[in-house]
Design an enzyme around this catalytic site. Sequence first.
Site, PDB file in Angstrom:
ATOM      1  N   ASN A 189      14.540   9.013 -60.106  1.00  0.00           N
ATOM      2  CA  ASN A 189      13.263   9.487 -60.660  1.00  0.00           C
ATOM      3  C   ASN A 189      12.147   8.720 -59.959  1.00  0.00           C
ATOM      4  OD1 ASN A 189      11.050  10.217 -62.168  1.00  0.00           O
ATOM      5  ND2 ASN A 189      11.642   9.018 -63.983  1.00  0.00           N
TER       6      ASN A 189
ATOM      7  N   LYS B 275       9.073   9.150 -60.168  1.00  0.00           N
ATOM      8  CA  LYS B 275       7.832   9.096 -60.985  1.00  0.00           C
ATOM      9  C   LYS B 275       6.633   9.506 -60.130  1.00  0.00           C
ATOM     10  CE  LYS B 275      10.027   5.380 -63.538  1.00  0.00           C
ATOM     11  NZ  LYS B 275       9.944   4.577 -64.725  1.00  0.00           N
TER      12      LYS B 275
ATOM     13  N   HIS C 268      11.330  12.577 -70.602  1.00  0.00           N
ATOM     14  CA  HIS C 268      11.308  11.170 -70.198  1.00  0.00           C
ATOM     15  C   HIS C 268      10.390  10.395 -71.147  1.00  0.00           C
ATOM     16  CE1 HIS C 268      10.565   7.559 -67.852  1.00  0.00           C
ATOM     17  NE2 HIS C 268      11.670   7.841 -67.196  1.00  0.00           N
TER      18      HIS C 268
ATOM     19  N   GLU D 188       8.224   8.242 -70.670  1.00  0.00           N
ATOM     20  CA  GLU D 188       6.812   8.153 -70.252  1.00  0.00           C
ATOM     21  C   GLU D 188       6.069   9.429 -70.631  1.00  0.00           C
ATOM     22  OE1 GLU D 188       7.628   7.067 -66.197  1.00  0.00           O
ATOM     23  OE2 GLU D 188       8.409   5.148 -66.912  1.00  0.00           O
TER      24      GLU D 188
ATOM     25  N   GLU E 213      18.186   6.331 -72.170  1.00  0.00           N
ATOM     26  CA  GLU E 213      17.254   5.382 -71.568  1.00  0.00           C
ATOM     27  C   GLU E 213      16.520   4.623 -72.665  1.00  0.00           C
ATOM     28  OE1 GLU E 213      16.181   6.624 -67.317  1.00  0.00           O
ATOM     29  OE2 GLU E 213      14.713   7.542 -68.643  1.00  0.00           O
TER      30      GLU E 213
ATOM     31  N   GLY F 199      11.795   0.083 -66.569  1.00  0.00           N
ATOM     32  CA  GLY F 199      10.781  -0.578 -65.750  1.00  0.00           C
ATOM     33  C   GLY F 199      10.496  -2.015 -66.159  1.00  0.00           C
TER      34      GLY F 199
ATOM     35  N   SER G  94      16.233   0.022 -65.736  1.00  0.00           N
ATOM     36  CA  SER G  94      16.379  -1.165 -64.902  1.00  0.00           C
ATOM     37  C   SER G  94      17.754  -1.268 -64.229  1.00  0.00           C
ATOM     38  CB  SER G  94      16.062  -2.437 -65.707  1.00  0.00           C
ATOM     39  OG  SER G  94      14.711  -2.423 -66.135  1.00  0.00           O
TER      40      SER G  94
HETATM   41  C1  PEP Z   1      13.321   5.861 -65.365  1.00  0.00           C
HETATM   42  O1  PEP Z   1      12.158   6.007 -65.055  1.00  0.00           O
HETATM   43  O2  PEP Z   1      13.976   6.822 -65.772  1.00  0.00           O
HETATM   44  C2  PEP Z   1      13.920   4.520 -65.238  1.00  0.00           C
HETATM   45  C3  PEP Z   1      15.110   4.332 -65.704  1.00  0.00           C
HETATM   46  O3  PEP Z   1      13.141   3.559 -64.638  1.00  0.00           O
HETATM   47  P1  PEP Z   1      13.658   2.112 -64.112  1.00  0.00           P
HETATM   48  O4  PEP Z   1      14.953   2.341 -63.419  1.00  0.00           O
HETATM   49  O5  PEP Z   1      12.579   1.648 -63.209  1.00  0.00           O
HETATM   50  O6  PEP Z   1      13.816   1.260 -65.336  1.00  0.00           O
END
Ligand code: PEP
Length: 259
Positions: free
Chosen positions: A10, A12, A95, A97, A170, A176, A217
């Site tokens: 992803n 973003k 997601h 976000e 998630e 992040g 992460s």
């Molecule tokens: C994501 O945006 O779906 C995600 C898991 O981000 P990160 O791997 O940076 O934590």
Amino acid sequence: MNRIPVVAGNWKMNKTVAEARELVSTIISKLREIPNVEKVLCPPFIAIPALYELLENSGIGLGAQNLYWEEKGAFTGEISPGMVKEFCKYVIIGHSERRTYFGETDESVNRKVSAAIKIGLTPIVCVGETLDQYESGLTSEVVRRQIKVGLAGIDPVDPASARRIIVAYEPVWAIGTGKASSGENANHVHGQVIRPALSDLFGDDIAQSIRIQYGGSVTASNASEFFAQPEIDGALVGGASLKPDEFVAITKAAAKSSR
Ligand code: PEP
């Protein structure tokens, strides 16, 4: 149940079209030779047509990061399922976000998932609890509701469409932040919360075939810990998907775990 792991990047809101082309050119030959893993890149909308050409016949799939459920019309700024389908096989929906910054709810997630399924896309449906909810012991309740409402009404008499769904667990506190969940904790949520909730909706046979990714992460250093878990069927990767060597290493780790 033999579930092929799926690793999705992803990106973003990162990479111009030129930068997106460059990143794909760097990783395409390394990614395409990794067997037994479904590989997906989800760049910003505007880079999708350019990457579609680069990725043709590579075995690497393209995904969007969102869609709107209406087919067409006066919805300024939105992208329809049909527009996504022209180039993509996958679409990330719900997601955290989008839930946090753009007001998405389990109900809007449900409309988007239904629209994605109807047009033949594979939705990657994101669920996960916030830090407050985690610390209050509400993970199971929150994630169960996100699955129940987000995937309601997907026709179980059409097993092919339900089987196509991918769920990404998630935890919001892990996205992040550099503070990943432990493999054991994620495996517990996948196996004890998400899969039973999928079973309630679609029956055990379909629930067993749906891939559940972990996201939050994930890096080259911790990926194997997740992929060693029986209920973790790949990863949704944010930050590390922008780093070519990291993303390739994560995908290789998934290939090693392929059962
Ligand atoms: C994501 O945006 O779906 C995600 C898991 O981000 P990160 O791997 O940076 O934590």
